[in-house]
Design an enzyme around this catalytic site. Structure first.
Site, short mmCIF file in Angstrom:
data_model
loop_
_atom_site.label_atom_id
_atom_site.label_comp_id
_atom_site.label_asym_id
_atom_site.label_seq_id
_atom_site.Cartn_x
_atom_site.Cartn_y
_atom_site.Cartn_z
N SER A 21 -2.62 7.60 0.24
CA SER A 21 -1.29 8.05 0.68
C SER A 21 -1.21 9.52 1.05
O SER A 21 -0.18 9.95 1.59
CB SER A 21 -0.26 7.74 -0.39
OG SER A 21 -0.04 6.35 -0.42
N TYR A 54 6.32 10.06 -5.41
CA TYR A 54 7.15 8.87 -5.68
C TYR A 54 8.10 9.11 -6.85
O TYR A 54 8.71 10.17 -6.93
CB TYR A 54 6.27 7.63 -5.93
CG TYR A 54 5.11 7.56 -4.97
CD1 TYR A 54 5.34 7.37 -3.62
CD2 TYR A 54 3.80 7.73 -5.40
CE1 TYR A 54 4.29 7.33 -2.72
CE2 TYR A 54 2.74 7.70 -4.51
CZ TYR A 54 3.00 7.50 -3.18
OH TYR A 54 1.96 7.48 -2.31
N VAL A 113 -3.44 6.96 -4.23
CA VAL A 113 -4.01 6.16 -5.33
C VAL A 113 -5.53 6.28 -5.45
O VAL A 113 -6.11 5.78 -6.41
CB VAL A 113 -3.66 4.65 -5.28
CG1 VAL A 113 -2.27 4.39 -5.75
CG2 VAL A 113 -3.93 4.04 -3.94
N LYS A 135 -0.30 10.12 4.57
CA LYS A 135 1.08 10.01 5.07
C LYS A 135 1.60 11.36 5.59
O LYS A 135 2.47 11.40 6.45
CB LYS A 135 1.99 9.45 3.97
CG LYS A 135 1.68 7.98 3.63
CD LYS A 135 2.40 7.51 2.37
CE LYS A 135 2.03 6.05 2.05
NZ LYS A 135 2.53 5.62 0.73
N TYR A 171 -1.45 1.57 9.41
CA TYR A 171 -1.24 2.04 8.04
C TYR A 171 -2.48 1.81 7.16
O TYR A 171 -2.91 2.71 6.44
CB TYR A 171 0.00 1.34 7.44
CG TYR A 171 0.21 1.69 6.00
CD1 TYR A 171 0.64 2.97 5.63
CD2 TYR A 171 -0.07 0.77 4.98
CE1 TYR A 171 0.78 3.31 4.30
CE2 TYR A 171 0.07 1.11 3.65
CZ TYR A 171 0.50 2.38 3.31
OH TYR A 171 0.63 2.73 1.99
N1 GLN Z 1 -3.13 1.72 0.13
C1 GLN Z 1 -2.14 1.94 -0.87
C2 GLN Z 1 -1.00 0.98 -0.67
O1 GLN Z 1 -0.57 0.81 0.42
C3 GLN Z 1 -1.67 3.36 -0.80
C4 GLN Z 1 -0.67 3.70 -1.86
C5 GLN Z 1 -0.83 5.07 -2.45
O2 GLN Z 1 -1.80 5.80 -2.21
N2 GLN Z 1 0.10 5.41 -3.29
O3 GLN Z 1 -0.54 0.35 -1.60
#
Ligand code: GLN
Length: 308
Positions: free
Chosen positions: A63, A242, A260, A66, A190
């Site tokens: 993420s 988050y 993550v 993003k 994505y």
């Molecule tokens: N690939 C993960 C997902 O879409 C990315 C989420 C993250 O890094 N928080 O669930």
């Protein structure tokens, strides 16, 4: 302040930590990453690079991507993007669908999964996913000034094979008319951006424009406007972790975006671009030792944006 020493000390302290959090295990490529890894890279405004630990080891930035996708999408379509995605912290998990119902398919912010899928859709703008993924990869390589940045094919494939919830988010938003392209195409972009593989050094290099009013130090290339840079940083501070964003701001006090894979990009306007990586996560899905390392770094450097 001896920044090189601070960075080296933090890496040594993190190597000695016993409680390292839990490595993401929803796909095999992440589940097999050794939780003992820790890397840190700090690029200062003056251009000095301080690194320690596994700072040259590529990891799945997930993420953190993003931030780059949002920057590119704002550059391409500008303010109309904000009709399709909000700027409020969600207070919910990164992959939550709950608010989409009452908010009619408009995600709270571009850093939760739903918001990032809207950004991917905006980037597509009728083009093919492959082309869009290529554009994003070129953009990140340009930011990092490093052609070695890659998309990990195995991760991209597993993201797609297990991404039922993301596909559901896409379909749900499509039902409200908030996706312009096919759900499969937006999700394909994505999933590939999540599979970007970068080292701490590459990530800290790629984040430099965010500490520098939108200009890439060195080349002087304008990546985005000063106003957008401030806003991207504001979103990182308020939404980058988050439902752990408030806690991160409280403890660390700098704009940050987590993934993550255990990476965090931190931005100290006018001072530094920082990347840390430790694969073990806390209960909110943010790097446990990455957060601790940034907390100590901010403490010892006085780099919290709230420090006068
Ligand atoms: N690939 C993960 C997902 O879409 C990315 C989420 C993250 O890094 N928080 O669930």
């Amino acid at each position: 302040m001896n920044l090189a020493q601070i960075v080296a000390d933090i890496a040594a302290e993190m190597a000695a930590e016993a409680d390292r959090g839990r490595v993401a295990d929803y796909i095999p490529a992440l589940a097999r990453v050794d939780p003992a890894h820790f890397g840190i890279a700090v690029v200062t405004h003056e251009g000095a690079v301080h690194e320690a630990g596994h700072s040259e080891t590529p990891f799945s930035i997930q993420s953190v991507s993003k931030v780059f996708a949002l920057t590119l999408a704002l550059d391409r379509i500008g303010p109309p993007l904000w009709k399709r995605v909000g700027r409020e912290p969600s207070g919910s998990a990164f992959n939550s669908i709950i608010q989409l119902e009452s908010e009619r398919g408009i995600p709270r912010n571009p850093f939760i999964n739903a918001g990032a899928i809207v950004v991917s859709d905006a980037l597509l703008a009728g083009h093919d996913a492959r082309e869009t993924i290529g554009d994003l990869l070129r953009f990140v390589r340009f930011l990092a000034e490093d052609e070695g940045v890659e998309i990990d094919g195995e991760v991209a494939h597993s993201e797609a094979a297990t991404g039922f919830r993301n596909i559901a988010l896409g379909n749900y938003m499509k039902s409200f008319g908030n996706l312009e392209n096919a759900v499969e195409e937006a999700c394909k972009v994505y999933f590939h951006q999540c599979a970007l593989s970068m080292s701490c050094r590459q990530l800290a290099m790629a984040g430099r424009f965010l500490m520098n009013d939108g200009l890439q130090p060195g080349s002087g290339a304008r990546i985005t406007t000063p106003e957008r840079t401030r806003r991207i940083n504001a979103l990182m501070l308020t939404c980058g972790h988050y439902d752990g964003s408030g806690e991160f701001a409280f403890r660390v006090g700098i704009p940050g975006k987590s993934g993550v894979g255990g990476g965090i990009l931190g931005v100290v306007p006018g001072k530094a671009s920082i990347a840390v990586w430790s694969p073990g996560l806390n209960e909110r899905g943010n790097s446990k030792l990455g957060s601790l390392a940034l907390e100590r770094l901010a403490e010892r450097t006085g780099w919290s944006v709230f420090t006068p």
